[in-house]
Write a protein that holds these residues in place. Structure first.
Motif, PDB file in Angstrom:
ATOM      1  N   PRO A   1      -1.929  26.651  18.585  1.00  0.00           N
ATOM      2  CA  PRO A   1      -3.010  26.614  19.596  1.00  0.00           C
ATOM      3  C   PRO A   1      -3.133  27.654  20.579  1.00  0.00           C
ATOM      4  O   PRO A   1      -3.741  27.728  21.347  1.00  0.00           O
ATOM      5  CB  PRO A   1      -2.681  25.241  20.341  1.00  0.00           C
ATOM      6  N   THR A   2      -1.927  28.548  20.426  1.00  0.00           N
ATOM      7  CA  THR A   2      -1.958  29.679  21.139  1.00  0.00           C
ATOM      8  C   THR A   2      -1.779  31.015  20.733  1.00  0.00           C
ATOM      9  O   THR A   2      -1.686  31.135  19.574  1.00  0.00           O
ATOM     10  CB  THR A   2      -0.097  29.855  22.136  1.00  0.00           C
TER      11      THR A   2
ATOM     12  N   HIS B   1      -6.251  23.797  16.684  1.00  0.00           N
ATOM     13  CA  HIS B   1      -5.611  22.702  16.028  1.00  0.00           C
ATOM     14  C   HIS B   1      -6.098  22.063  14.891  1.00  0.00           C
ATOM     15  O   HIS B   1      -7.350  22.347  14.543  1.00  0.00           O
ATOM     16  CB  HIS B   1      -5.918  21.509  17.266  1.00  0.00           C
ATOM     17  N   LEU B   2      -5.326  21.965  13.713  1.00  0.00           N
ATOM     18  CA  LEU B   2      -5.426  21.529  12.712  1.00  0.00           C
ATOM     19  C   LEU B   2      -6.455  20.697  12.316  1.00  0.00           C
ATOM     20  O   LEU B   2      -7.261  20.861  11.612  1.00  0.00           O
ATOM     21  CB  LEU B   2      -4.100  21.320  11.973  1.00  0.00           C
ATOM     22  N   ALA B   3      -6.652  19.729  13.199  1.00  0.00           N
ATOM     23  CA  ALA B   3      -7.443  18.574  13.127  1.00  0.00           C
ATOM     24  C   ALA B   3      -8.921  18.873  13.488  1.00  0.00           C
ATOM     25  O   ALA B   3      -9.889  18.022  13.456  1.00  0.00           O
ATOM     26  CB  ALA B   3      -6.841  17.427  13.559  1.00  0.00           C
ATOM     27  N   ALA B   4      -8.970  19.853  14.324  1.00  0.00           N
ATOM     28  CA  ALA B   4     -10.377  20.368  14.875  1.00  0.00           C
ATOM     29  C   ALA B   4     -11.294  20.377  13.737  1.00  0.00           C
ATOM     30  O   ALA B   4     -10.951  21.466  12.690  1.00  0.00           O
ATOM     31  CB  ALA B   4     -10.148  21.519  15.957  1.00  0.00           C
TER      32      ALA B   4
ATOM     33  N   LEU C   1      -1.844  17.769  28.734  1.00  0.00           N
ATOM     34  CA  LEU C   1      -1.040  18.288  27.704  1.00  0.00           C
ATOM     35  C   LEU C   1      -1.024  19.716  27.609  1.00  0.00           C
ATOM     36  O   LEU C   1      -0.045  20.632  27.509  1.00  0.00           O
ATOM     37  CB  LEU C   1      -1.326  17.817  26.485  1.00  0.00           C
ATOM     38  N   ALA C   2      -2.168  20.279  27.780  1.00  0.00           N
ATOM     39  CA  ALA C   2      -2.330  21.776  27.712  1.00  0.00           C
ATOM     40  C   ALA C   2      -1.982  22.344  28.868  1.00  0.00           C
ATOM     41  O   ALA C   2      -1.160  23.292  28.786  1.00  0.00           O
ATOM     42  CB  ALA C   2      -4.013  22.062  27.639  1.00  0.00           C
ATOM     43  N   ARG C   3      -1.825  21.634  30.027  1.00  0.00           N
ATOM     44  CA  ARG C   3      -1.030  22.393  31.150  1.00  0.00           C
ATOM     45  C   ARG C   3       0.503  22.434  31.001  1.00  0.00           C
ATOM     46  O   ARG C   3       0.896  23.539  31.184  1.00  0.00           O
ATOM     47  CB  ARG C   3      -1.250  21.674  32.457  1.00  0.00           C
ATOM     48  N   TYR C   4       1.012  21.474  30.567  1.00  0.00           N
ATOM     49  CA  TYR C   4       2.341  21.661  30.235  1.00  0.00           C
ATOM     50  C   TYR C   4       2.829  22.328  28.980  1.00  0.00           C
ATOM     51  O   TYR C   4       3.916  23.041  29.175  1.00  0.00           O
ATOM     52  CB  TYR C   4       2.949  20.139  30.053  1.00  0.00           C
ATOM     53  N   HIS C   5       1.970  22.624  28.097  1.00  0.00           N
ATOM     54  CA  HIS C   5       2.042  23.516  26.941  1.00  0.00           C
ATOM     55  C   HIS C   5       1.969  25.135  27.658  1.00  0.00           C
ATOM     56  O   HIS C   5       2.744  26.026  27.324  1.00  0.00           O
ATOM     57  CB  HIS C   5       1.246  23.268  25.825  1.00  0.00           C
ATOM     58  N   ARG C   6       1.065  24.956  28.529  1.00  0.00           N
ATOM     59  CA  ARG C   6       0.927  26.395  29.054  1.00  0.00           C
ATOM     60  C   ARG C   6       1.816  26.909  29.967  1.00  0.00           C
ATOM     61  O   ARG C   6       2.697  27.928  29.792  1.00  0.00           O
ATOM     62  CB  ARG C   6      -0.409  26.510  29.889  1.00  0.00           C
TER      63      ARG C   6
ATOM     64  N   VAL D   1       2.070  25.314  10.003  1.00  0.00           N
ATOM     65  CA  VAL D   1       1.386  24.502  11.376  1.00  0.00           C
ATOM     66  C   VAL D   1       2.362  24.638  12.570  1.00  0.00           C
ATOM     67  O   VAL D   1       3.525  24.358  12.596  1.00  0.00           O
ATOM     68  CB  VAL D   1       0.713  23.177  10.818  1.00  0.00           C
ATOM     69  N   GLY D   2       1.723  24.965  13.696  1.00  0.00           N
ATOM     70  CA  GLY D   2       2.499  25.157  14.748  1.00  0.00           C
ATOM     71  C   GLY D   2       3.371  26.238  14.737  1.00  0.00           C
ATOM     72  O   GLY D   2       4.615  26.103  15.206  1.00  0.00           O
TER      73      GLY D   2
END
Length: 325
Positions: free
Chosen positions: A143-144, A163-166, A70-75, A118-119
């Protein structure tokens, strides 16, 4: 000597978690495949499967991308300037009118002192919402590093990267806000329920949660299939029906003040699907010549929008909920 431990699967499958046999929302094992699709935006290799629960109608990516995948595709999305491409394709996602309309929903409630988006990305929404709420302090979470740039531009007061839930993020935000907004954010999260609990934790007692999300029961979702852009593979992990999200908020002690299937509709279904199709079929050097076709489709989207907002074709919904005291 024991056999060697197998390494990551070759190719894009190494970015997937194991396929699950039950619904992540209700636990039912009555699943059906809603669609299979390649990556229509990045054009990376691999196929992604979206399943639907026959009992609760929750829709989810299965097998799901791993955190690394997921991090790769967001990046790729952000660093490859695909975010700018998506903004042009959707035309109205970041428009002043759209953001003001979303903020205007909250005018009937007491003016908030503090608001967390958020986001938030580049904080387009707080920048516009400030026109209606000049005395509200807007913060952003993403997250970015886009959120840091947004703070540098003066669009938000505080930037929270993560991330909010972290736990380390939520510890700083606990009970700080009168409003938390999530615009087309939950579909990106691995655990939407945990994200909702985190949002309520960040709210003060009596605070308000404002959510916009894709409507997976939209008629265009069925008609266009993988070309319906809110299916959003591989970055969209969950698509939640309005009734499911409403019931979840009520189970967490919220009072639902408003639900809306009309106003959040964004006129992009036909033009975005055509843009994805052309991007799949045509060499990149020919896409500019096809731009007039997308422009015609975009005009059709805007012409039909007043009618579609009052039908099952509406592609998004909105919920306003109040946290219990």
């Amino acid at each position: 000597m024991p056999p060697p431990t197998p390494g990551p699967a070759p190719g894009p499958d190494r970015f997937h978690e194991p396929r699950r046999e039950d619904c992540p929302w209700c636990g039912s094992r009555r699943l059906r495949t809603r669609l299979r699709t390649p990556d229509l935006l990045h054009h990376r290799p691999g196929t992604f499967t979206v399943d639907e629960c026959r009992d609760c109608a929750h829709i989810f990516q299965n097998p799901r991308l791993s955190p690394a995948g997921l991090a790769r595709y967001h990046r790729d999305f952000h660093e490859g300037h695909l975010e700018d491409y998506a903004d042009r394709l959707l035309a109205t996602r970041t428009s002043r009118r759209r953001h003001l309309a979303a903020a205007r929903v909250m005018l009937a409630l007491p003016e908030p002192e503090s608001w967390l988006d958020v986001g938030t990305g580049h904080a387009h929404f707080p920048r516009r919402a400030r026109e209606l709420f000049p005395y509200t302090s807007f913060d952003g979470l993403d997250p970015t590093l886009r959120v840091v740039w947004a703070q540098a531009e003066g669009h938000i007061e505080e930037a929270h990267c993560g991330h909010l839930a972290a736990p380390e993020v939520l510890a700083r935000l606990r009970a700080r806000y009168d409003v938390v907004s999530m615009f087309h954010h939950l579909e990106h999260t691995p655990d939407p329920r945990a994200e909702l609990r985190a949002a309520l934790t960040a709210l003060r007692p009596g605070g308000h949660l404002l959510i916009d999300a894709p409507n997976p029961h939209s008629a265009f979702a069925r008609l266009l299939g993988k070309w319906w852009i809110p299916h959003g593979q591989p970055r969209h992990l969950h698509l939640m029906p309005l009734d499911n999200l409403r019931a979840e908020l009520e189970s967490q002690g919220c009072e639902i003040l408003r639900t809306d299937r009309k106003s959040p509709h964004t006129p992009y279904d036909i033009s975005a699907a055509l843009g994805l199709l052309l991007g799949r079929l045509l060499p990149k050097r020919w896409l500019r010549a096809a731009a007039p076709l997308v422009a015609v489709a975009r005009a059709a989207d805007h012409t039909l929008a007043p009618l579609l907002r009052r039908t099952p074709f509406s592609n998004a919904y909105r919920i306003v909920a109040r946290k219990g005291r």
